[in-house]
Design a protein around this motif. Structure first.
Motif, PDB file in Angstrom:
ATOM      1  N   THR A  98      63.327  47.286 -11.183  1.00  0.00           N
ATOM      2  CA  THR A  98      63.834  48.532 -10.622  1.00  0.00           C
ATOM      3  C   THR A  98      62.904  49.633 -11.107  1.00  0.00           C
ATOM      4  N   GLU A  99      62.470  50.482 -10.203  1.00  0.00           N
ATOM      5  CA  GLU A  99      61.458  51.493 -10.530  1.00  0.00           C
ATOM      6  C   GLU A  99      61.829  52.846  -9.937  1.00  0.00           C
ATOM      7  N   SER A 100      61.516  53.907 -10.655  1.00  0.00           N
ATOM      8  CA  SER A 100      61.550  55.263 -10.109  1.00  0.00           C
ATOM      9  C   SER A 100      60.107  55.699  -9.948  1.00  0.00           C
ATOM     10  N   TYR A 101      59.816  56.442  -8.894  1.00  0.00           N
ATOM     11  CA  TYR A 101      58.439  56.857  -8.640  1.00  0.00           C
ATOM     12  C   TYR A 101      58.409  58.278  -8.107  1.00  0.00           C
ATOM     13  N   LEU A 102      57.216  58.854  -8.109  1.00  0.00           N
ATOM     14  CA  LEU A 102      57.023  60.205  -7.606  1.00  0.00           C
ATOM     15  C   LEU A 102      55.599  60.358  -7.101  1.00  0.00           C
ATOM     16  N   CYS A 103      55.351  61.481  -6.461  1.00  0.00           N
ATOM     17  CA  CYS A 103      54.001  61.874  -6.069  1.00  0.00           C
ATOM     18  C   CYS A 103      53.532  62.849  -7.139  1.00  0.00           C
ATOM     19  N   THR A 104      52.486  62.518  -7.887  1.00  0.00           N
ATOM     20  CA  THR A 104      52.036  63.424  -8.951  1.00  0.00           C
ATOM     21  C   THR A 104      51.385  64.683  -8.391  1.00  0.00           C
ATOM     22  N   LEU A 105      50.984  64.656  -7.124  1.00  0.00           N
ATOM     23  CA  LEU A 105      50.430  65.847  -6.496  1.00  0.00           C
ATOM     24  C   LEU A 105      51.535  66.833  -6.111  1.00  0.00           C
ATOM     25  N   HIS A 106      52.729  66.288  -5.873  1.00  0.00           N
ATOM     26  CA  HIS A 106      53.894  67.082  -5.462  1.00  0.00           C
ATOM     27  C   HIS A 106      55.119  66.493  -6.175  1.00  0.00           C
ATOM     28  N   PRO A 107      55.315  66.814  -7.472  1.00  0.00           N
ATOM     29  CA  PRO A 107      56.349  66.160  -8.281  1.00  0.00           C
ATOM     30  C   PRO A 107      57.783  66.310  -7.791  1.00  0.00           C
ATOM     31  N   VAL A 108      58.033  67.183  -6.828  1.00  0.00           N
ATOM     32  CA  VAL A 108      59.386  67.271  -6.270  1.00  0.00           C
ATOM     33  C   VAL A 108      59.688  66.072  -5.376  1.00  0.00           C
ATOM     34  N   MET A 109      58.657  65.332  -5.004  1.00  0.00           N
ATOM     35  CA  MET A 109      58.833  64.142  -4.173  1.00  0.00           C
ATOM     36  C   MET A 109      59.124  62.958  -5.085  1.00  0.00           C
ATOM     37  N   THR A 110      60.322  62.412  -4.999  1.00  0.00           N
ATOM     38  CA  THR A 110      60.700  61.289  -5.838  1.00  0.00           C
ATOM     39  C   THR A 110      61.348  60.200  -4.996  1.00  0.00           C
ATOM     40  N   GLY A 111      61.338  58.985  -5.540  1.00  0.00           N
ATOM     41  CA  GLY A 111      61.963  57.856  -4.871  1.00  0.00           C
ATOM     42  C   GLY A 111      62.377  56.819  -5.885  1.00  0.00           C
ATOM     43  N   ARG A 112      63.100  55.818  -5.403  1.00  0.00           N
ATOM     44  CA  ARG A 112      63.599  54.778  -6.302  1.00  0.00           C
ATOM     45  C   ARG A 112      63.608  53.441  -5.570  1.00  0.00           C
ATOM     46  N   ILE A 113      63.167  52.403  -6.281  1.00  0.00           N
ATOM     47  CA  ILE A 113      63.230  51.030  -5.800  1.00  0.00           C
ATOM     48  C   ILE A 113      64.269  50.329  -6.673  1.00  0.00           C
ATOM     49  N   ILE A 114      65.268  49.740  -6.049  1.00  0.00           N
ATOM     50  CA  ILE A 114      66.286  48.993  -6.782  1.00  0.00           C
ATOM     51  C   ILE A 114      66.071  47.515  -6.521  1.00  0.00           C
ATOM     52  N   LEU A 115      65.867  46.747  -7.569  1.00  0.00           N
ATOM     53  CA  LEU A 115      65.662  45.312  -7.456  1.00  0.00           C
ATOM     54  C   LEU A 115      67.013  44.615  -7.519  1.00  0.00           C
ATOM     55  N   LYS A 116      67.328  43.829  -6.493  1.00  0.00           N
ATOM     56  CA  LYS A 116      68.601  43.088  -6.495  1.00  0.00           C
ATOM     57  C   LYS A 116      68.657  42.203  -7.733  1.00  0.00           C
ATOM     58  N   GLY A 117      69.789  42.236  -8.418  1.00  0.00           N
ATOM     59  CA  GLY A 117      69.959  41.405  -9.603  1.00  0.00           C
ATOM     60  C   GLY A 117      69.588  42.111 -10.893  1.00  0.00           C
ATOM     61  N   ASP A 118      68.983  43.279 -10.798  1.00  0.00           N
ATOM     62  CA  ASP A 118      68.634  44.050 -12.006  1.00  0.00           C
ATOM     63  C   ASP A 118      69.836  44.804 -12.511  1.00  0.00           C
TER      64      ASP A 118
END
Length: 118
Positions: A98-118
């Motif tokens: 499971t990961e959280s991510y962002l755009c370092t050029l525009h830090p207001v842009m964020t997202g999340r990947i949820i791994l099933k079973g995590d």
């Protein structure tokens, strides 16, 4: 030598049966090693969808459909980072956690990947 129409029909059926037998899977076959690829579009300064749930072994592909360059960077440890993606470019990552991510050029842009079973 001239063959009858029956010969050509039987030959065609035989070729089709061989082709179909080679393409079929049996119950004991193992599933494909490669997982599914999920698409996240980068548009209007957002990751769309901003949250995605994937299975172990799946990949996520980010495609920049915005008018400026963006990147995709793991938010907390920066274990992985895409290059800056120009318009139309993409970046693909096989998901292991499971990961959280962002755009370092525009830090207001964020997202999340949820791994099933995590």
């Amino acid at each position: 030598m001239i063959y009858s129409m029956r010969f050509y029909v039987l030959l065609t059926i035989w070729i089709l049966l061989i082709a179909l037998t080679g393409c079929s899977k049996t119950k004991g076959d193992s599933p494909d090693k490669a997982g599914k690829t999920h698409i996240v579009e980068i548009k209007k300064m957002k990751f769309i969808p901003s949250e995605i749930t994937v299975a172990p072994g799946d990949s996520v592909q980010w495609i920049n459909r915005d008018i400026v360059a963006h990147n995709v960077t793991e938010e907390f440890s920066t274990d992985w980072k895409s290059p800056d993606l120009k318009i139309g470019e993409s970046f693909t990552l096989q998901v292991n956690n499971t990961e959280s991510y962002l755009c370092t050029l525009h830090p207001v842009m964020t997202g999340r990947i949820i791994l099933k079973g995590d």
